[in-house]
Scaffold this motif. Structure first.
Motif, PDB file in Angstrom:
ATOM      1  N   ARG A   1      46.393  19.513  62.428  1.00 27.74           N
ATOM      2  CA  ARG A   1      45.010  20.030  62.502  1.00 27.74           C
ATOM      3  C   ARG A   1      44.686  20.925  61.310  1.00 27.74           C
ATOM      4  NH1 ARG A   1      46.201  20.941  67.803  1.00 27.74           N
ATOM      5  NH2 ARG A   1      46.422  23.167  67.483  1.00 27.74           N
ATOM      6  N   TRP A   2      45.634  21.754  60.910  1.00 26.41           N
ATOM      7  CA  TRP A   2      45.400  22.677  59.799  1.00 26.41           C
ATOM      8  C   TRP A   2      45.182  21.938  58.483  1.00 26.41           C
ATOM      9  CZ3 TRP A   2      49.877  26.705  60.767  1.00 26.41           C
ATOM     10  CH2 TRP A   2      49.494  27.593  61.772  1.00 26.41           C
ATOM     11  N   ILE A   3      45.961  20.899  58.238  1.00 25.16           N
ATOM     12  CA  ILE A   3      45.895  20.159  56.975  1.00 25.16           C
ATOM     13  C   ILE A   3      44.837  19.069  57.153  1.00 25.16           C
ATOM     14  CG2 ILE A   3      47.201  18.876  55.224  1.00 25.16           C
ATOM     15  CD1 ILE A   3      48.202  21.761  55.644  1.00 25.16           C
ATOM     16  N   ASP A   4      43.569  19.456  56.983  1.00 28.20           N
ATOM     17  CA  ASP A   4      42.455  18.603  57.408  1.00 28.20           C
ATOM     18  C   ASP A   4      41.672  17.908  56.299  1.00 28.20           C
ATOM     19  OD1 ASP A   4      41.187  20.797  56.352  1.00 28.20           O
ATOM     20  OD2 ASP A   4      40.084  21.316  58.172  1.00 28.20           O
ATOM     21  N   SER A   5      42.206  17.923  55.079  1.00 28.47           N
ATOM     22  CA  SER A   5      41.543  17.179  54.003  1.00 28.47           C
ATOM     23  C   SER A   5      42.604  16.634  53.045  1.00 28.47           C
ATOM     24  CB  SER A   5      40.559  18.069  53.234  1.00 28.47           C
ATOM     25  OG  SER A   5      41.262  18.979  52.395  1.00 28.47           O
ATOM     26  N   GLU A   6      42.226  15.624  52.313  1.00 29.40           N
ATOM     27  CA  GLU A   6      43.161  15.020  51.365  1.00 29.40           C
ATOM     28  C   GLU A   6      43.565  16.020  50.279  1.00 29.40           C
ATOM     29  OE1 GLU A   6      43.690  10.907  48.785  1.00 29.40           O
ATOM     30  OE2 GLU A   6      41.819  11.269  49.861  1.00 29.40           O
ATOM     31  N   GLU A   7      42.601  16.799  49.796  1.00 32.53           N
ATOM     32  CA  GLU A   7      42.923  17.779  48.755  1.00 32.53           C
ATOM     33  C   GLU A   7      43.849  18.873  49.284  1.00 32.53           C
ATOM     34  OE1 GLU A   7      40.750  20.804  45.590  1.00 32.53           O
ATOM     35  OE2 GLU A   7      39.548  19.306  46.632  1.00 32.53           O
ATOM     36  N   LEU A   8      43.567  19.366  50.475  1.00 30.46           N
ATOM     37  CA  LEU A   8      44.426  20.385  51.073  1.00 30.46           C
ATOM     38  C   LEU A   8      45.820  19.822  51.325  1.00 30.46           C
ATOM     39  CD1 LEU A   8      44.630  23.257  52.140  1.00 30.46           C
ATOM     40  CD2 LEU A   8      43.738  22.439  54.323  1.00 30.46           C
ATOM     41  N   ASN A   9      45.898  18.582  51.762  1.00 28.28           N
ATOM     42  CA  ASN A   9      47.184  17.921  51.972  1.00 28.28           C
ATOM     43  C   ASN A   9      47.988  17.887  50.676  1.00 28.28           C
ATOM     44  OD1 ASN A   9      48.823  16.100  53.889  1.00 28.28           O
ATOM     45  ND2 ASN A   9      48.627  14.840  52.055  1.00 28.28           N
ATOM     46  N   TYR A  10      47.320  17.577  49.571  1.00 28.88           N
ATOM     47  CA  TYR A  10      48.008  17.510  48.279  1.00 28.88           C
ATOM     48  C   TYR A  10      48.415  18.902  47.813  1.00 28.88           C
ATOM     49  CZ  TYR A  10      49.369  15.910  43.681  1.00 28.88           C
ATOM     50  OH  TYR A  10      50.097  15.627  42.557  1.00 28.88           O
ATOM     51  N   GLN A  11      47.531  19.872  47.987  1.00 31.47           N
ATOM     52  CA  GLN A  11      47.853  21.247  47.577  1.00 31.47           C
ATOM     53  C   GLN A  11      49.036  21.766  48.382  1.00 31.47           C
ATOM     54  OE1 GLN A  11      44.564  23.874  46.853  1.00 31.47           O
ATOM     55  NE2 GLN A  11      45.730  25.655  47.499  1.00 31.47           N
ATOM     56  N   TRP A  12      49.087  21.462  49.667  1.00 25.31           N
ATOM     57  CA  TRP A  12      50.158  21.919  50.543  1.00 25.31           C
ATOM     58  C   TRP A  12      51.457  21.149  50.325  1.00 25.31           C
ATOM     59  CZ3 TRP A  12      52.370  18.983  54.614  1.00 25.31           C
ATOM     60  CH2 TRP A  12      53.286  19.681  55.397  1.00 25.31           C
ATOM     61  N   GLY A  13      51.376  19.826  50.283  1.00 23.06           N
ATOM     62  CA  GLY A  13      52.590  19.024  50.276  1.00 23.06           C
ATOM     63  C   GLY A  13      52.880  18.260  49.012  1.00 23.06           C
ATOM     64  N   GLY A  14      52.003  18.399  47.995  1.00 23.42           N
ATOM     65  CA  GLY A  14      52.205  17.641  46.772  1.00 23.42           C
ATOM     66  C   GLY A  14      52.207  16.148  47.059  1.00 23.42           C
TER      67      GLY A  14
ATOM     68  N   GLU B   1      48.869  25.835  39.186  1.00 22.97           N
ATOM     69  CA  GLU B   1      48.297  26.899  38.352  1.00 22.97           C
ATOM     70  C   GLU B   1      46.896  27.277  38.821  1.00 22.97           C
ATOM     71  OE1 GLU B   1      48.249  27.916  33.657  1.00 22.97           O
ATOM     72  OE2 GLU B   1      47.592  25.896  34.205  1.00 22.97           O
ATOM     73  N   ARG B   2      46.156  26.318  39.328  1.00 23.77           N
ATOM     74  CA  ARG B   2      44.779  26.571  39.767  1.00 23.77           C
ATOM     75  C   ARG B   2      44.722  27.423  41.033  1.00 23.77           C
ATOM     76  NH1 ARG B   2      42.275  21.977  42.828  1.00 23.77           N
ATOM     77  NH2 ARG B   2      40.719  22.133  41.214  1.00 23.77           N
ATOM     78  N   ASN B   3      45.845  27.565  41.745  1.00 21.17           N
ATOM     79  CA  ASN B   3      45.902  28.342  42.984  1.00 21.17           C
ATOM     80  C   ASN B   3      46.204  29.805  42.645  1.00 21.17           C
ATOM     81  OD1 ASN B   3      46.187  29.290  45.581  1.00 21.17           O
ATOM     82  ND2 ASN B   3      47.540  27.635  46.245  1.00 21.17           N
ATOM     83  N   THR B   4      45.212  30.468  42.070  1.00 25.22           N
ATOM     84  CA  THR B   4      45.417  31.830  41.557  1.00 25.22           C
ATOM     85  C   THR B   4      45.701  32.842  42.665  1.00 25.22           C
ATOM     86  OG1 THR B   4      43.026  32.189  41.524  1.00 25.22           O
ATOM     87  CG2 THR B   4      44.042  31.463  39.465  1.00 25.22           C
ATOM     88  N   VAL B   5      45.154  32.644  43.845  1.00 25.80           N
ATOM     89  CA  VAL B   5      45.406  33.571  44.953  1.00 25.80           C
ATOM     90  C   VAL B   5      46.890  33.529  45.329  1.00 25.80           C
ATOM     91  CG1 VAL B   5      44.906  34.060  47.385  1.00 25.80           C
ATOM     92  CG2 VAL B   5      43.042  33.479  45.831  1.00 25.80           C
TER      93      VAL B   5
ATOM     94  N   GLY C   1      42.633  13.343  42.236  1.00 23.58           N
ATOM     95  CA  GLY C   1      41.281  12.893  41.940  1.00 23.58           C
ATOM     96  C   GLY C   1      41.032  12.675  40.460  1.00 23.58           C
ATOM     97  N   GLY C   2      42.068  12.270  39.740  1.00 22.44           N
ATOM     98  CA  GLY C   2      41.944  12.028  38.309  1.00 22.44           C
ATOM     99  C   GLY C   2      41.996  13.290  37.462  1.00 22.44           C
ATOM    100  N   GLU C   3      42.157  14.436  38.091  1.00 20.68           N
ATOM    101  CA  GLU C   3      42.211  15.710  37.375  1.00 20.68           C
ATOM    102  C   GLU C   3      43.655  16.224  37.358  1.00 20.68           C
ATOM    103  OE1 GLU C   3      40.784  20.269  38.290  1.00 20.68           O
ATOM    104  OE2 GLU C   3      39.594  18.641  39.101  1.00 20.68           O
ATOM    105  N   PRO C   4      44.163  16.624  36.179  1.00 23.50           N
ATOM    106  CA  PRO C   4      45.537  17.139  36.135  1.00 23.50           C
ATOM    107  C   PRO C   4      45.641  18.489  36.863  1.00 23.50           C
ATOM    108  CG  PRO C   4      44.487  17.362  33.985  1.00 23.50           C
ATOM    109  CD  PRO C   4      43.526  16.621  34.865  1.00 23.50           C
ATOM    110  N   TRP C   5      46.714  18.646  37.610  1.00 24.32           N
ATOM    111  CA  TRP C   5      47.020  19.912  38.283  1.00 24.32           C
ATOM    112  C   TRP C   5      48.349  20.402  37.726  1.00 24.32           C
ATOM    113  CZ3 TRP C   5      45.900  20.323  44.239  1.00 24.32           C
ATOM    114  CH2 TRP C   5      44.558  20.068  44.484  1.00 24.32           C
ATOM    115  N   ASP C   6      48.297  21.381  36.848  1.00 25.88           N
ATOM    116  CA  ASP C   6      49.513  21.922  36.251  1.00 25.88           C
ATOM    117  C   ASP C   6      50.290  22.750  37.270  1.00 25.88           C
ATOM    118  OD1 ASP C   6      48.630  20.744  33.949  1.00 25.88           O
ATOM    119  OD2 ASP C   6      48.302  22.598  32.846  1.00 25.88           O
TER     120      ASP C   6
END
Length: 158
Positions: free
Chosen positions: A16-29, A118-122, A145-150
């Protein structure tokens, strides 16, 4: 406030917490497909080096974190997540302080490492406040989404 073992009964909570594709990627790579499901969690949590935990705050499940054993003296902090209801309250720092203590005392860790986008500054500021230092920067290894995430790799000696 306490860390406790993440169990099969908790799978639906994390799903339930991991409720979007972007959040899933940020959380689990790239290790998890969206939508997250019980089979993925079951397969992942069955690995002997994975120590999945839930952070309970005032009797409510507030976050999730993993300790990943790399060797006898090295562990990695993975998949840090704080529920929307608890964001902005310092819960991540409290959860990680307990994880650091657990890693050191119960698992004899001398070094903890982690990777953060790197984009996760918090998150980066939280890790730095706990004594983690950037040891390297990786470009071109992850994208969404086609954008590099360092990635920033960080370490803390205990």
């Amino acid at each position: 406030m306490a860390l406790r073992a993440f169990e099969k009964a908790d799978y639906d909570l994390l799903i339930r917490w991991i409720d979007s594709e972007e959040l899933n990627y940020q959380w689990g790579g790239p290790n998890f497909n969206f939508p997250l499901n019980r089979k993925q969690l079951d397969d992942h949590c069955a690995k002997p080096e994975v120590i999945p935990l839930v952070f309970v705050h005032k009797g409510i499940n507030a976050g999730y974190v993993e300790l990943f054993k790399l060797s006898e003296s090295k562990s990695r902090v993975c998949r840090v997540f704080v529920s929307n209801d608890f964001r902005g309250q310092g819960i991540a720092k409290l959860m990680l302080q307990q994880l650091i203590e657990l890693a050191h005392i119960d698992h004899n860790a001398q070094v903890l490492s982690l990777a953060v986008f790197e984009r996760n500054t918090v998150a980066k500021k939280c890790y730095e406040s706990l004594g983690f230092q950037v040891t390297s920067h990786q470009s071109g290894t992850r994208s969404f989404g086609g954008e590099p995430w360092d990635l920033l790799l960080m370490e803390k000696w205990l």
